[in-house]
Design a protein around this motif. Sequence first.
Motif, short mmCIF file in Angstrom:
data_model
loop_
_atom_site.label_atom_id
_atom_site.label_comp_id
_atom_site.label_asym_id
_atom_site.label_seq_id
_atom_site.Cartn_x
_atom_site.Cartn_y
_atom_site.Cartn_z
N ILE A 1 16.85 -3.13 0.74
CA ILE A 1 16.00 -1.99 1.00
C ILE A 1 15.44 -2.41 -1.01
O ILE A 1 16.94 -2.78 -1.81
N GLY A 2 14.52 -2.19 -1.11
CA GLY A 2 14.02 -2.45 -2.74
C GLY A 2 13.73 -0.99 -3.05
O GLY A 2 13.45 -0.04 -2.48
N ILE B 1 20.66 -0.04 11.10
CA ILE B 1 19.06 0.10 11.55
C ILE B 1 19.17 -0.54 13.01
O ILE B 1 19.15 -0.78 13.16
N ASP B 2 19.08 1.14 13.35
CA ASP B 2 17.97 0.99 15.27
C ASP B 2 19.57 0.30 15.88
O ASP B 2 19.62 -0.67 16.57
N GLY B 3 20.54 1.08 15.17
CA GLY B 3 21.64 0.58 15.70
C GLY B 3 22.25 -0.45 15.74
O GLY B 3 23.29 -0.41 16.33
N LYS B 4 21.74 -1.54 14.98
CA LYS B 4 22.61 -2.35 14.40
C LYS B 4 23.70 -2.35 12.94
O LYS B 4 22.07 -1.87 11.91
N ALA C 1 1.30 -1.18 0.26
CA ALA C 1 0.31 -0.21 -0.04
C ALA C 1 0.72 1.28 0.01
O ALA C 1 2.17 1.36 1.04
N SER C 2 0.80 2.55 -0.48
CA SER C 2 1.26 3.70 -0.90
C SER C 2 1.88 3.63 0.45
O SER C 2 3.13 4.39 0.16
N ASP C 3 0.75 4.07 1.46
CA ASP C 3 1.46 4.30 2.28
C ASP C 3 2.17 3.79 3.28
O ASP C 3 2.63 4.53 4.21
N ALA C 4 2.41 2.31 3.15
CA ALA C 4 3.36 1.64 3.75
C ALA C 4 4.99 2.07 2.87
O ALA C 4 5.83 1.42 3.19
N VAL C 5 4.79 3.02 2.02
CA VAL C 5 6.03 3.19 1.41
C VAL C 5 6.97 4.32 1.24
O VAL C 5 6.54 5.03 1.80
N VAL C 6 8.24 4.73 1.81
CA VAL C 6 8.47 5.86 1.64
C VAL C 6 9.32 6.70 0.50
O VAL C 6 10.66 5.51 -0.49
N THR C 7 8.79 7.08 0.53
CA THR C 7 9.39 7.80 -1.25
C THR C 7 10.62 9.23 -1.09
O THR C 7 10.95 9.36 -1.82
N ASN C 8 10.41 9.44 0.63
CA ASN C 8 11.16 10.66 1.04
C ASN C 8 13.16 9.61 1.99
O ASN C 8 12.77 9.58 2.39
N CYS C 9 13.61 9.42 0.83
CA CYS C 9 14.59 8.91 1.67
C CYS C 9 15.07 9.49 3.07
O CYS C 9 16.19 8.97 3.84
N GLY C 10 15.27 11.02 2.89
CA GLY C 10 15.37 11.58 4.10
C GLY C 10 15.09 11.06 5.66
O GLY C 10 15.27 11.44 6.77
N SER C 11 13.23 10.85 5.13
CA SER C 11 12.92 10.09 6.13
C SER C 11 13.32 8.49 6.46
O SER C 11 12.52 8.51 7.61
N ALA C 12 13.70 8.29 5.81
CA ALA C 12 13.55 5.79 6.54
C ALA C 12 14.96 5.93 7.64
O ALA C 12 15.35 7.07 7.65
N PRO C 13 14.17 4.88 8.51
CA PRO C 13 14.73 4.94 9.81
C PRO C 13 16.50 4.32 9.22
O PRO C 13 16.38 3.52 10.32
N ILE C 14 17.35 4.84 8.47
CA ILE C 14 18.45 3.87 8.37
C ILE C 14 19.87 4.97 8.05
O ILE C 14 19.48 6.33 7.45
N LYS C 15 20.94 4.58 8.67
CA LYS C 15 21.72 5.41 8.58
C LYS C 15 23.19 4.85 8.02
O LYS C 15 22.50 3.66 7.57
#
Length: 112
Positions: free
Chosen positions: A107-108, A62-65, A8-22
């Motif tokens: 990551i897709g 991701i989350d310190g891992k 569902a589109s509301d479950a997809v991150v379209t702004n990479c800056g808002s993804a919980p990934i470092k």
Amino acid sequence: RQSPINFASDAVVTNCGSAPIKGRFDFSDGRCDFERLEFETSSKGWTVSFGDSCEVAPHIEIDGKVYNLLQFHLHSVSEHDIDGESFDAELHMVHVDAEDENNLAVIGVMVS
């Protein structure tokens, strides 16, 4: 269930800056020996595997891992859909947990 998935589109991150990934992928300064990369092609796309070709593994956090980049591959028609819509291609970056090889992070990226 692995695939195919209709997200569902509301479950997809379209702004990479808002993804919980470092993290970042750093292939410079001789950290990766590209001649030791493994390449594979198939009727569905291609795969590049890193194995032990990098002195310092490209990674994400991701989350310190820490998850090390294992391989990336491309599906020449998207494997998954978003709101029932398929895409021209889908890139998967497959990472393995640095502490537990049974845990993966993928990551897709949809390509159109």
